[in-house]
Design a protein around this motif. Structure first.
Motif, PDB file in Angstrom:
ATOM      1  N   PHE A   1       9.912   4.979  -6.247  1.00 19.60           N
ATOM      2  CA  PHE A   1       8.663   5.437  -6.857  1.00 19.60           C
ATOM      3  C   PHE A   1       8.466   6.949  -6.795  1.00 19.60           C
ATOM      4  O   PHE A   1       8.933   7.611  -5.877  1.00 19.60           O
ATOM      5  CB  PHE A   1       7.469   4.787  -6.151  1.00 19.60           C
TER       6      PHE A   1
ATOM      7  N   GLY B   1       7.759  -2.722  -8.539  1.00 16.36           N
ATOM      8  CA  GLY B   1       8.983  -2.128  -7.999  1.00 16.36           C
ATOM      9  C   GLY B   1      10.161  -3.085  -7.966  1.00 16.36           C
ATOM     10  O   GLY B   1      10.424  -3.704  -6.939  1.00 16.36           O
TER      11      GLY B   1
ATOM     12  N   GLY C   1       6.004  -0.553 -13.895  1.00 11.93           N
ATOM     13  CA  GLY C   1       5.001  -0.993 -12.932  1.00 11.93           C
ATOM     14  C   GLY C   1       5.621  -1.500 -11.649  1.00 11.93           C
ATOM     15  O   GLY C   1       5.965  -0.716 -10.742  1.00 11.93           O
TER      16      GLY C   1
ATOM     17  N   TRP D   1       0.659   1.701  -0.362  1.00 14.11           N
ATOM     18  CA  TRP D   1       0.824   0.475  -1.156  1.00 14.11           C
ATOM     19  C   TRP D   1      -0.518  -0.270  -1.089  1.00 14.11           C
ATOM     20  O   TRP D   1      -1.013  -0.545   0.014  1.00 14.11           O
ATOM     21  CB  TRP D   1       1.946  -0.353  -0.520  1.00 14.11           C
TER      22      TRP D   1
ATOM     23  N   ILE E   1      -0.988  -3.982  -9.368  1.00 10.26           N
ATOM     24  CA  ILE E   1       0.438  -3.940  -9.733  1.00 10.26           C
ATOM     25  C   ILE E   1       0.831  -5.235 -10.437  1.00 10.26           C
ATOM     26  O   ILE E   1       1.501  -5.226 -11.473  1.00 10.26           O
ATOM     27  CB  ILE E   1       1.304  -3.717  -8.472  1.00 10.26           C
TER      28      ILE E   1
ATOM     29  N   ASN F   1       5.838   4.476  -0.716  1.00 11.71           N
ATOM     30  CA  ASN F   1       5.265   3.790  -1.870  1.00 11.71           C
ATOM     31  C   ASN F   1       3.756   4.018  -1.852  1.00 11.71           C
ATOM     32  O   ASN F   1       3.104   3.554  -0.907  1.00 11.71           O
ATOM     33  CB  ASN F   1       5.578   2.286  -1.753  1.00 11.71           C
TER      34      ASN F   1
ATOM     35  N   TYR G   1      12.634  -0.198   1.644  1.00 14.19           N
ATOM     36  CA  TYR G   1      13.581   0.408   0.693  1.00 14.19           C
ATOM     37  C   TYR G   1      14.765   1.063   1.397  1.00 14.19           C
ATOM     38  O   TYR G   1      15.327   2.034   0.888  1.00 14.19           O
ATOM     39  CB  TYR G   1      12.841   1.450  -0.176  1.00 14.19           C
TER      40      TYR G   1
ATOM     41  N   LYS H   1      14.248  -5.717  -1.850  1.00 10.13           N
ATOM     42  CA  LYS H   1      14.793  -4.691  -2.748  1.00 10.13           C
ATOM     43  C   LYS H   1      16.253  -4.404  -2.442  1.00 10.13           C
ATOM     44  O   LYS H   1      17.086  -4.404  -3.335  1.00 10.13           O
ATOM     45  CB  LYS H   1      13.998  -3.389  -2.628  1.00 10.13           C
TER      46      LYS H   1
END
Ligand code: LMR
Length: 393
Positions: free
Chosen positions: A345, A34, A32, A127, A13, A180, A211, A243
């Motif tokens: 995502f 997040g 790409g 992830w 990532i 994710n 999130y 986030k």
């Protein structure tokens, strides 16, 4: 000495961020890493965060050390935000850590100290840093089935069958919401099924929550987690504020550990202090104190709630726009799952050849497994992306 070091594999990532930055084409699209971007393509500082920072600049009179567990008001505020009254104030302990990654890392360290033989069960896919960190720390891990490429939703039968193989004292790592990389999530009744399995088999659930608020809402997104917390004997949570407070670079996260038997809590708290001391000593204060300032101030809290809701609504609107644009451009319903997914995502189900063609021929950057960051789109780029996808299919 250091010439003896071996080259380390790049994180996919983060490597993508570098490739995007060095791409000279003027029309290019970064889906790409997040991060949320507004319709101007900017990752803004939230109003509530700016205001809380201004309050702090005036109020803070010392930058002396806080404590090894960090800002305890922050820890309490995060427990309320995440678990609410599913866990009593006497049945948990917590510590501040640098970001979600730092929080996961500290829990992994405690797991290793407690029982180096255990296996951590992680979703396939997950992830990528989950497996990288577990490998790095020398913990055993196994994958459980999670996502059906055919249906674009969770393969719960497969997941449940695989989790039956977890042994007593193993750990199941779950994504609290907005999975994710897939965007596909457990229903509340599926959370309940997994909680029952954990209780029955003596397996500890561990939840990565990065999130909260970006799927269905701040409370709605943790309904399953709260139900699980109320059911299982013990649970660990690693939560990120990167986030939902938009403070990515400030590195703010929290570890929460809950146990119905509160006798074990002081030892866990002591071990959290110890692993903090042995890794970075004191967790960084500024971002965590910004978060606690927001959580305890009625107006700032309201303003933050509204901003998180705004981001959630814009992600969900983009999901719908993208689904419709892809239907138009590809003349198929292949991507209809986009509105069933939640959070930043979705995994599009493209081959790695198609992902490379999108990057090389159309300057569209997505992770190799065709994960896209929906929150990196806007109305103009939805069209650009959909046309590019239609061309590589
Ligand atoms: C992501 O998955 O893109 C984010 O969680 C950022 C990261 O650290 O990988």
């Amino acid at each position: 000495m250091f010439e003896l070091l071996k080259e380390q594999p790049a994180d996919n990532i983060l490597a993508l961020m570098g490739m995007y930055a060095s791409d000279k084409r003027t029309k290019k699209l970064d889906l790409g890493v997040g991060v949320y971007r507004n319709s101007d393509g900017i990752t803004p500082i939230m109003d509530a965060v700016k205001k809380a920072e201004n309050v702090l600049i005036k109020k803070q009179i010392s930058k002396s050390y806080v404590g090894l567990l960090g800002n305890l008001d922050f820890v309490t505020g995060m427990k309320e935000l995440i678990l609410s009254n599913s866990i009593s104030d006497y049945n948990y302990v917590g510590a501040q850590a640098p970001g979600g990654t730092g929080s996961l890392h500290q829990i992994f360290l405690l797991l290793k100290q407690a029982n180096p033989e255990l296996t951590v069960w992680i979703s396939n896919p997950t992830w990528p840093n989950h497996s990288s960190m577990l490998k790095h720390l020398g913990l055993n891990f196994s994958y459980y089935r999670y996502f059906s490429e055919q249906t674009g939703i969770v393969d719960f039968d497969g997941m449940f069958a695989d989790l039956q193989q977890a042994k007593q004292n193993d750990v199941i790592l779950l994504h609290g919401c907005c999975h994710n990389p897939t965007g596909a999530n457990l229903t509340v009744s599926q959370w309940e099924e997994v909680a029952k399995l954990c209780e029955r088999d003596g397996v500890m659930p561990m939840v990565d929550l990065a999130y909260q608020g970006f799927g269905h809402g701040l409370n709605e997104d943790v309904e399953g987690l709260r139900l699980m917390a109320s059911m299982v004997p013990e649970l660990a949570v690693a939560a990120s504020c990167s986030k939902n407070f938009g403070i990515y670079r400030d590195r703010v996260g929290v570890v929460l550990y809950c146990n119905k038997d509160n006798q074990v809590l002081p030892i866990v708290s002591g071990n959290l202090k110890s692993v903090n001391r042995l890794t970075y000593s004191f967790p960084p204060d500024w971002g965590a104190t910004v978060v606690s300032t927001i959580l305890y101030d009625k107006n700032l809290r309201q303003s933050w709630d509204n901003e998180v809701n705004g981001i959630k609504n814009s992600i969900n609107a983009l999901r719908l726009e993208l689904k419709n644009a892809l239907r138009r451009c590809t003349k198929s319903d292949r991507f209809a799952f986009l509105t069933d997914h939640t959070g930043m995502f979705s995994r599009l189900g493209l081959s790695s050849k198609q992902v490379i063609a999108l990057r090389q021929e159309h300057a569209v950057y997505m992770v190799g497994d065709s994960r896209i960051n929906i929150a990196g789109l806007n109305s103009q780029t939805v069209e650009f992306l959909s046309n590019a996808i239609a061309k590589v299919l």
